[in-house]
Design a protein around this motif. Structure first.
Motif, PDB file in Angstrom:
ATOM      1  N   PRO A   1      -0.649 -16.017  11.693  1.00 23.39           N
ATOM      2  CA  PRO A   1      -0.085 -14.695  11.420  1.00 23.39           C
ATOM      3  C   PRO A   1       0.769 -14.733  10.171  1.00 23.39           C
ATOM      4  O   PRO A   1       1.536 -15.676   9.970  1.00 23.39           O
ATOM      5  N   SER A   2       0.597 -13.736   9.315  1.00 26.23           N
ATOM      6  CA  SER A   2       1.356 -13.723   8.072  1.00 26.23           C
ATOM      7  C   SER A   2       1.514 -12.287   7.598  1.00 26.23           C
ATOM      8  O   SER A   2       1.230 -11.357   8.341  1.00 26.23           O
ATOM      9  N   VAL A   3       1.952 -12.148   6.367  1.00 29.74           N
ATOM     10  CA  VAL A   3       2.192 -10.839   5.785  1.00 29.74           C
ATOM     11  C   VAL A   3       1.490 -10.788   4.445  1.00 29.74           C
ATOM     12  O   VAL A   3       1.494 -11.765   3.700  1.00 29.74           O
ATOM     13  N   CYS A   4       0.882  -9.656   4.147  1.00 23.60           N
ATOM     14  CA  CYS A   4       0.184  -9.506   2.873  1.00 23.60           C
ATOM     15  C   CYS A   4       1.195  -9.483   1.737  1.00 23.60           C
ATOM     16  O   CYS A   4       2.248  -8.861   1.839  1.00 23.60           O
ATOM     17  N   ALA A   5       0.862 -10.171   0.642  1.00 24.00           N
ATOM     18  CA  ALA A   5       1.763 -10.207  -0.511  1.00 24.00           C
ATOM     19  C   ALA A   5       1.224  -9.352  -1.645  1.00 24.00           C
ATOM     20  O   ALA A   5       1.601  -9.519  -2.786  1.00 24.00           O
ATOM     21  N   GLY A   6       0.336  -8.435  -1.319  1.00 21.43           N
ATOM     22  CA  GLY A   6      -0.319  -7.646  -2.362  1.00 21.43           C
ATOM     23  C   GLY A   6       0.520  -6.502  -2.890  1.00 21.43           C
ATOM     24  O   GLY A   6       0.363  -6.101  -4.032  1.00 21.43           O
ATOM     25  N   CYS A   7       1.394  -5.924  -2.072  1.00 23.14           N
ATOM     26  CA  CYS A   7       2.268  -4.871  -2.583  1.00 23.14           C
ATOM     27  C   CYS A   7       3.522  -4.809  -1.722  1.00 23.14           C
ATOM     28  O   CYS A   7       3.685  -5.592  -0.788  1.00 23.14           O
ATOM     29  N   SER A   8       4.377  -3.851  -2.006  1.00 20.75           N
ATOM     30  CA  SER A   8       5.678  -3.846  -1.336  1.00 20.75           C
ATOM     31  C   SER A   8       5.609  -3.280   0.084  1.00 20.75           C
ATOM     32  O   SER A   8       6.618  -3.230   0.765  1.00 20.75           O
ATOM     33  N   THR A   9       4.429  -2.861   0.536  1.00 24.55           N
ATOM     34  CA  THR A   9       4.325  -2.351   1.910  1.00 24.55           C
ATOM     35  C   THR A   9       4.475  -3.487   2.926  1.00 24.55           C
ATOM     36  O   THR A   9       5.063  -3.311   3.986  1.00 24.55           O
ATOM     37  N   GLY A  10       3.919  -4.642   2.622  1.00 23.31           N
ATOM     38  CA  GLY A  10       4.052  -5.784   3.531  1.00 23.31           C
ATOM     39  C   GLY A  10       3.249  -5.635   4.803  1.00 23.31           C
ATOM     40  O   GLY A  10       3.778  -5.782   5.903  1.00 23.31           O
ATOM     41  N   CYS A  11       1.953  -5.344   4.668  1.00 24.99           N
ATOM     42  CA  CYS A  11       1.105  -5.191   5.855  1.00 24.99           C
ATOM     43  C   CYS A  11       0.972  -6.521   6.582  1.00 24.99           C
ATOM     44  O   CYS A  11       0.850  -7.570   5.958  1.00 24.99           O
ATOM     45  N   ASN A  12       0.964  -6.435   7.895  1.00 24.63           N
ATOM     46  CA  ASN A  12       0.800  -7.643   8.702  1.00 24.63           C
ATOM     47  C   ASN A  12      -0.663  -8.030   8.712  1.00 24.63           C
ATOM     48  O   ASN A  12      -1.535  -7.185   8.873  1.00 24.63           O
ATOM     49  N   LEU A  13      -0.925  -9.301   8.551  1.00 21.95           N
ATOM     50  CA  LEU A  13      -2.312  -9.743   8.608  1.00 21.95           C
ATOM     51  C   LEU A  13      -2.384 -11.128   9.222  1.00 21.95           C
ATOM     52  O   LEU A  13      -1.366 -11.772   9.478  1.00 21.95           O
ATOM     53  N   ARG A  14      -3.613 -11.521   9.506  1.00 19.73           N
ATOM     54  CA  ARG A  14      -3.859 -12.857  10.025  1.00 19.73           C
ATOM     55  C   ARG A  14      -4.693 -13.588   8.993  1.00 19.73           C
ATOM     56  O   ARG A  14      -5.716 -13.073   8.558  1.00 19.73           O
TER      57      ARG A  14
ATOM     58  N   VAL B   1      11.449  -2.232  -9.772  1.00 20.55           N
ATOM     59  CA  VAL B   1      12.520  -1.545  -9.053  1.00 20.55           C
ATOM     60  C   VAL B   1      12.277  -0.039  -9.012  1.00 20.55           C
ATOM     61  O   VAL B   1      12.555   0.625  -8.021  1.00 20.55           O
ATOM     62  N   GLU B   2      11.706   0.507 -10.095  1.00 19.67           N
ATOM     63  CA  GLU B   2      11.385   1.935 -10.057  1.00 19.67           C
ATOM     64  C   GLU B   2      10.265   2.222  -9.068  1.00 19.67           C
ATOM     65  O   GLU B   2      10.224   3.272  -8.437  1.00 19.67           O
ATOM     66  N   LEU B   3       9.331   1.286  -8.964  1.00 17.90           N
ATOM     67  CA  LEU B   3       8.079   1.599  -8.293  1.00 17.90           C
ATOM     68  C   LEU B   3       8.044   1.223  -6.819  1.00 17.90           C
ATOM     69  O   LEU B   3       7.191   1.705  -6.087  1.00 17.90           O
ATOM     70  N   TYR B   4       8.975   0.375  -6.361  1.00 19.07           N
ATOM     71  CA  TYR B   4       8.684  -0.279  -5.094  1.00 19.07           C
ATOM     72  C   TYR B   4       8.632   0.661  -3.904  1.00 19.07           C
ATOM     73  O   TYR B   4       8.022   0.344  -2.900  1.00 19.07           O
ATOM     74  N   GLU B   5       9.241   1.841  -4.037  1.00 20.67           N
ATOM     75  CA  GLU B   5       9.161   2.761  -2.913  1.00 20.67           C
ATOM     76  C   GLU B   5       8.060   3.811  -3.086  1.00 20.67           C
ATOM     77  O   GLU B   5       7.812   4.586  -2.178  1.00 20.67           O
ATOM     78  N   GLN B   6       7.424   3.825  -4.250  1.00 20.29           N
ATOM     79  CA  GLN B   6       6.454   4.894  -4.505  1.00 20.29           C
ATOM     80  C   GLN B   6       5.090   4.570  -3.926  1.00 20.29           C
ATOM     81  O   GLN B   6       4.586   3.469  -4.076  1.00 20.29           O
ATOM     82  N   ARG B   7       4.491   5.580  -3.313  1.00 24.03           N
ATOM     83  CA  ARG B   7       3.188   5.396  -2.698  1.00 24.03           C
ATOM     84  C   ARG B   7       2.078   5.475  -3.735  1.00 24.03           C
ATOM     85  O   ARG B   7       2.168   6.239  -4.689  1.00 24.03           O
ATOM     86  N   GLN B   8       1.028   4.682  -3.498  1.00 21.82           N
ATOM     87  CA  GLN B   8      -0.161   4.809  -4.337  1.00 21.82           C
ATOM     88  C   GLN B   8      -1.142   5.796  -3.702  1.00 21.82           C
ATOM     89  O   GLN B   8      -1.879   6.479  -4.378  1.00 21.82           O
ATOM     90  N   ASP B   9      -1.188   5.802  -2.370  1.00 19.87           N
ATOM     91  CA  ASP B   9      -1.962   6.809  -1.655  1.00 19.87           C
ATOM     92  C   ASP B   9      -1.198   7.124  -0.382  1.00 19.87           C
ATOM     93  O   ASP B   9      -0.122   6.579  -0.147  1.00 19.87           O
ATOM     94  N   ASP B  10      -1.739   7.996   0.459  1.00 20.19           N
ATOM     95  CA  ASP B  10      -0.921   8.399   1.599  1.00 20.19           C
ATOM     96  C   ASP B  10      -1.160   7.525   2.827  1.00 20.19           C
ATOM     97  O   ASP B  10      -0.774   7.896   3.921  1.00 20.19           O
ATOM     98  N   LEU B  11      -1.773   6.383   2.670  1.00 24.05           N
ATOM     99  CA  LEU B  11      -1.953   5.522   3.844  1.00 24.05           C
ATOM    100  C   LEU B  11      -1.038   4.291   3.773  1.00 24.05           C
ATOM    101  O   LEU B  11      -0.049   4.210   4.477  1.00 24.05           O
ATOM    102  N   LEU B  12      -1.362   3.337   2.937  1.00 23.88           N
ATOM    103  CA  LEU B  12      -0.577   2.098   2.922  1.00 23.88           C
ATOM    104  C   LEU B  12      -0.094   1.687   1.538  1.00 23.88           C
ATOM    105  O   LEU B  12       1.022   1.218   1.382  1.00 23.88           O
ATOM    106  N   ARG B  13      -0.959   1.802   0.549  1.00 27.03           N
ATOM    107  CA  ARG B  13      -0.694   1.109  -0.712  1.00 27.03           C
ATOM    108  C   ARG B  13       0.505   1.678  -1.456  1.00 27.03           C
ATOM    109  O   ARG B  13       0.758   2.873  -1.435  1.00 27.03           O
TER     110      ARG B  13
END
Lengths: 541, 218
Positions: A221-234, A356-368
Motif C-alpha cells: 500500500p502506498s500513495v501516488c506521487a503524481g500530483c498533490s491530490t495524493g491518491c491511495n494506491l497499491r 505553491v500557487e498551483l497545489y490547490e487548483q484542480r485540473q479536472d473535477d474528479l482527482l487531478r
C-alpha cells in the motif's frame, strides 16, 4: 438508527444504507459482482441474494434498503442454492480461458466458484457462444466479450463517475454485450479504472497485460506521487525470483509491474487517473544513477559524505553560515525535508516553479490537480517556503556569491515533463556555485557538472509521509529496493547530521517522532495514527 | 515370508553378515579363486560374446518411456509453438528455473505466446512437474540427457534449443502426459520448412550442437 438482525446478531445501522453496505461495515461476507460502493447500484448479477424475514422471495442485498426490525439471513440453504444457480448461469457461456486470461489469480469468478459453486458444467464445451476476443476499447483497455458477465460496472463507471458514457450495453437478452461506439474510444483520463473494477477478465489493461502473472506479485500500500491530490494506491511488484539465475531478471532490486487504486473514501474513492496509474513508468524513462560520482570517478556514497560535510563546514567558516544552503523539491517525504532543514539550519527551499500557487487548483473535477508534486503542502507546513524565493532566488544569490555551497536534491516529476527552464536554471545554478552536491534519482546530463553527484532513492523506494493538498498526512511505502548505491534523502541527511554531532535514526518512523515534537501541527499524530488511510492533523488553535 | 527361528522361511535369501564375513575371510586361496573368476569371464566374453559392457556412447541401454531428460517444447501442425505462456510450469517449478516472457499473439483465439522461454538446465532438477502442470501438453521431456557444453551460458536453453535442437527426437520422447498427444507434436525439420523462430531452420552440421563445439579455445 434502525436496528436489524443479520445472521442472529443484532446491529444498529445508519438509515438509508442498503443491506450489503451494512454487511460490509460489519464484516459479514456477501458475494457480489455488480455491486461496487462508488458507482451506483444495478442489482443485475443476483449473487448477493439474502433471505429477509417476511419477504416471499430472496432479496438482492445491494438494492434493499435497511428497515427497522429487519431480520436477514445470509447463509441458509435457500440462499446458498440461489447463489449456486446464479454462478452456474454466469459461467454457462464463460470460456475456459483461465491459463491465458490475465485476470486469473484475482478473478472473482474463480474465487466465488471455489467458495460458492463447485458444480460441473452441464453445458457442452463446444456449444458455448463465441464472441469477440481481445480488442482495444481505448489506449489502455482491452475487452474480451466472451469473458464478460454483464455486471455493467464499467458502464456505470463511465456513466456516473467520469460522465463520459463511452461504454454501453448493446443488444438485448442473450445477445447483449458490452461495447463502445465506433467513433468514441474509451480514452478519458480515468479509463484505467474500468480494469480495476472489472471482476472478471473481460477488461484487461494493455499496459499490464501478459507482463507477469498476478500470483507472483506482492502488493504494497502506498500513495501516488503524481500530483498533490495524493491518491491511495497499491504498488504491485515482483516478490519472488521467477527464473532464478536467468540473466536479465534482477531478483534483488524488485520491479514494479502496475499500480492499482486503493479505496479511500476521503481522498480518491477507488479511482486513479491514467497518468498517475502509469506514473511508475517514469522511473524507467531515463537510466538510473547507481553510483556516486565526483570529478568523473565513481565512489561509494558512505565514503563521500564526510568530505561533503567538511567542504560545507569550510565554506561556513570562511564565508559565514549563510553561504551554504539546500534546494530540495516537493517530491521528497516530510522526513527528508525535515532532516534537510535541520542540517542546513533552515536555509532550505523547495520551490522550483509555481508549485505553491498551483497545489490547490484542480485540473479536472474528479482527482487531478495542477501541481505535479506530492508534498508541496507538507513542505509549506514544515516552513520551507521562507525568504529564499525558491530556485530563482538561489540562482540570484549564487551569482552574487552570497551563496557558495549548495545541496541540490532533484527528483523528476512522475507525471508530465519538468519545465525546461527549471533544468536550465539548475544548470546555471550548478555553474555559479563553488561547491555543489546534487542528489538525484536518474543520470541527468545537467547534473554531471556538479562537484559531487549522489544517487538517490525515488518514489516507491523509500518510506515516509506526504501531506496532500488538503493537509492529509499519508504514508508512502517502500515497495522495491533502490538501485545500486542509491539511498533515500532522509538517510543521507541523517548521516550528515551524525557527522555534525546529532544522532538521528534512519527509521522514518523515529524521524517523524522528532517532527512531531518540533512542528506543532503534527503534534497529535504519528505513523501508527496515520495508518494505511492517512490522517488529517487537527489545526493548532 | 514367515519369521522362523534363526531367520525367515525360504523365499528370501537371508544373509547373515557375520557368517559371510567369516566365510570370506581373506586367505591366499581366495585370491586364486578371484583370478579364476576373471579368467572365466575372459573366455566367455571372448568366445561366447557374452560381454557385460556396451560401446557407449554409440550404444546406449534402453531408457524408460518415462525418462525425465532435457525438455522439449512441442509445436502445432503449422510449426508454431504450442505454448501459450500461461506460466503454470514456472509457477509449479520447485527449482524456479523457468523464465517466460509473454507476448500478444496476432490471433486473438490463441491470444498469448512466449516471446522468451528459458530453462536454466543447471538449476533444473528434472522433477517433471512442468510437464504435469502444462494444460496444453506444450512441454514434454525427452530421453536425452547429454548437456555437456563449453560455456555456462549455453546451459540456459532458449526457445530455439527447447523446440528444435538437432537430434531432439533421436532417443524418443520421455516423460509426457499419460495419453496420446492430441494436437501437439515434436518439431520436425524434415517436414517443416517454415518456422516462426527463424534460426531453427538454419542449416548446421548435425554433429555440431552448439557453436562453442567448433570454436577454438585459447
Amino acid at each position: 438508527m434502525p436496528k436489524l438482525t443479520i445472521d442472529g446478531q443484532t446491529y444498529e445501522a445508519e438509515k438509508g444504507k442498503t443491506v450489503i453496505q451494512v454487511a460490509d461495515d460489519l464484516g459479514v461476507e456477501i458475494p457480489r459482482y455488480c455491486y461496487h460502493p462508488d458507482i451506483g447500484i444495478e442489482a443485475s448479477c443476483r449473487m448477493c441474494l439474502v433471505e429477509v424475514k417476511g419477504a416471499p422471495k430472496l432479496m438482492p442485498a445491494c438494492a434493499t434498503p435497511i428497515a427497522e426490525g429487519m431480520t436477514i439471513r445470509t447463509n441458509t440453504e435457500r440462499v446458498r442454492e440461489a447463489v449456486r444457480y446464479a454462478m452456474e448461469f454466469l459461467l454457462l457461456h464463460h470460456p475456459i480461458d483461465c491459463p491465458v486470461c490475465d485476470q486469473s489469480g484475482e478473478c472473482w469468478l474463480q474465487d466465488y466458484y471455489m467458495a460458492h459453486a463447485g458444480h460441473d458444467s452441464r453445458f457442452p464445451l463446444g456449444q458455448k457462444t463465441r464472441r469477440r476476443k481481445a480488442f482495444d476499447l481505448g489506449p489502455l483497455v482491452k475487452l474480451d466479450q466472451e469473458r464478460c458477465i454483464l455486471c455493467t460496472r464499467c458502464v456505470r463507471f463511465t456513466r456516473n463517475v467520469t460522465r463520459t458514457n463511452e461504454i454501453q450495453v448493446f443488444n438485448r437478452g442473450h445477445n447483449s454485450e458490452i461495447g463502445i461506439f465506433e467513433d468514441r474510444p474509451l480514452n478519458n483520463a480515468y479509463s484505467g479504472n474500468v480494469v480495476d473494477i472489472c471482476p472478471v477478465g473481460a477488461l484487461t489493461s494493455s499496459d499490464f497485460r501478459f507482463r507477469v502473472r498476478v500470483w507472483f506479485l506482492k502488493g504494497t500500500p502506498s500513495v501516488c506521487a503524481g500530483c498533490s491530490t495524493g491518491c491511495n494506491l497499491r504498488i504491485d511488484h515482483s516478490a519472488r525470483a521467477v527464473g532464478g539465475g536467468i540473466p536479465g531478471y534482477t531478483a534483488t532490486d524488485g520491479k514494479i509491474y502496475r499500480t492499482v487504486g486503493r479505496r479511500n473514501v476521503d481522498v480518491n474513492k477507488s479511482w486513479l487517473c491514467d497518468e498517475g496509474r502509469l506514473s511508475f513508468h517514469a522511473l524507467e524513462r531515463w537510466p538510473r544513477l547507481r553510483t556516486a560520482m565526483t570529478g568523473g570517478q565513481t565512489r561509494a556514497v558512505i565514503q563521500l559524505l564526510p568530505s561533503i560535510h567538511e567542504h560545507f563546514e569550510s565554506i561556513r567558516k570562511a564565508y559565514g553560515d549563510s553561504a551554504v544552503a539546500a534546494l530540495v523539491s516537493a517530491t521528497h517525504t516530510n522526513e527528508a525535508l525535515f532532516l534537510t532543514k535541520k542540517y542546513f539550519e533552515g536555509r532550505v527551499d523547495f520551490r522550483l516553479g509555481r508549485e505553491v500557487e498551483l497545489y490547490e487548483q484542480r485540473q479536472d473535477d474528479l482527482l487531478r490537480r495542477l501541481d505535479k508534486h506530492p508534498n508541496t503542502r507538507g513542505a509549506l507546513d514544515l516552513g520551507l517556503g521562507g525568504e529564499w524565493n525558491g530556485l530563482s532566488g538561489f540562482l540570484r544569490r549564487a551569482e552574487t556569491k552570497e551563496i557558495r555551497g549548495m545541496w541540490i536534491s532533484f527528483h523528476p516529476q512522475l507525471v508530465g515533463e519538468d519545465a525546461p527552464e527549471i533544468l536550465e536554471d539548475l544548470r546555471e545554478l550548478i555553474a555559479a556555485l563553488e561547491f555543489s552536491v546534487v542528489s538525484t534519482t536518474h543520470d541527468f546530463g545537467w547534473a554531471r557538472a556538479a562537484s559531487v553527484l549522489l544517487p538517490m532513492a525515488s518514489w516507491a523506494e523509500e518510506t515516509g509521509t506526504y501531506t496532500n493538498y488538503a493537509g492529509r498526512l499519508q504514508i508512502t511505502n517502500r515497495a522495491v529496493m533502490p538501485p545500486g548505491d542509491a539511498q533515500p534523502l532522509h538517510m543521507l541527511m541523517a548521516e550528515l547530521l551524525k557527522l555534525s554531532g546529532v544522532q538521528v535514526s534512519h527509521d522514518p518512523d523515529a524521524v517523524f517522532d522528532w517532527i512531531r515534537r518540533e512542528v506543532p501541527l503534527y503534534s497529535g499524530v504519528d505513523h501508527d495514527a496515520v495508518g494505511s488511510l492517512g490522517a488529517t492533523p487537527a489545526q493548532p488553535v | 515370508m514367515t519369521p522362523v527361528k534363526g531367520g525367515y522361511a525360504v523365499d528370501v535369501p537371508v544373509i547373515h553378515v557375520s557368517e559371510r564375513a567369516r566365510q570370506e575371510h581373506a586367505t591366499v586361496w581366495s585370491t586364486f579363486k578371484a583370478f579364476g573368476v576373471t579368467l572365466r569371464r575372459l573366455f566367455t566374453s571372448l568366445f561366447k560374446g557374452d560381454t557385460p559392457t556396451i560401446y557407449y556412447p554409440e550404444q546406449t541401454r534402453p531408457y524408460s518411456e518415462r525418462f525425465r531428460g532435457t525438455h522439449i517444447l512441442t509445436v502445432r501442425d503449422d510449426g508454431s509453438l504450442k505454448c501459450v505462456a500461461c506460466y503454470m510450469c514456472a509457477t509449479v517449478c520447485p527449482a524456479e528455473c523457468i523464465y517466460i516472457e509473454a507476448g500478444e499473439h496476432p490471433n486473438p483465439e490463441i491470444e498469448k505466446f512466449p516471446t522468451r522461454f528459458d530453462i536454466d538446465m543447471m538449476r533444473c532438477i528434472y522433477c517433471g512437474f512442468c510437464v504435469d502442470a502444462c494444460p496444453e501438453e506444450a512441454i514434454i521431456m525427452s530421453r536425452e540427457h547429454h548437456q555437456s557444453v563449453y560455456n555456462r551460458d549455453e546451459t540456459i536453453y532458449d526457445i530455439e534449443k527447447l523446440m528444435a535442437r538437432p537430434g531432439i527426437d533421436a532417443k524418443g520422447p520421455g516423460y509426457r502426459p499419460n495419453r496420446p498427444m492430441a494436437e501437439a507434436k515434436i518439431f520436425d525439420k524434415e517436414t517443416q520448412t517454415v518456422c516462426p523462430i527463424p534460426s531453427v531452420i538454419q542449416e548446421r552440421h548435425p554433429a555440431v550442437l552448439y557453436e562453442s563445439m567448433i570454436r577454438r579455445r585459447d
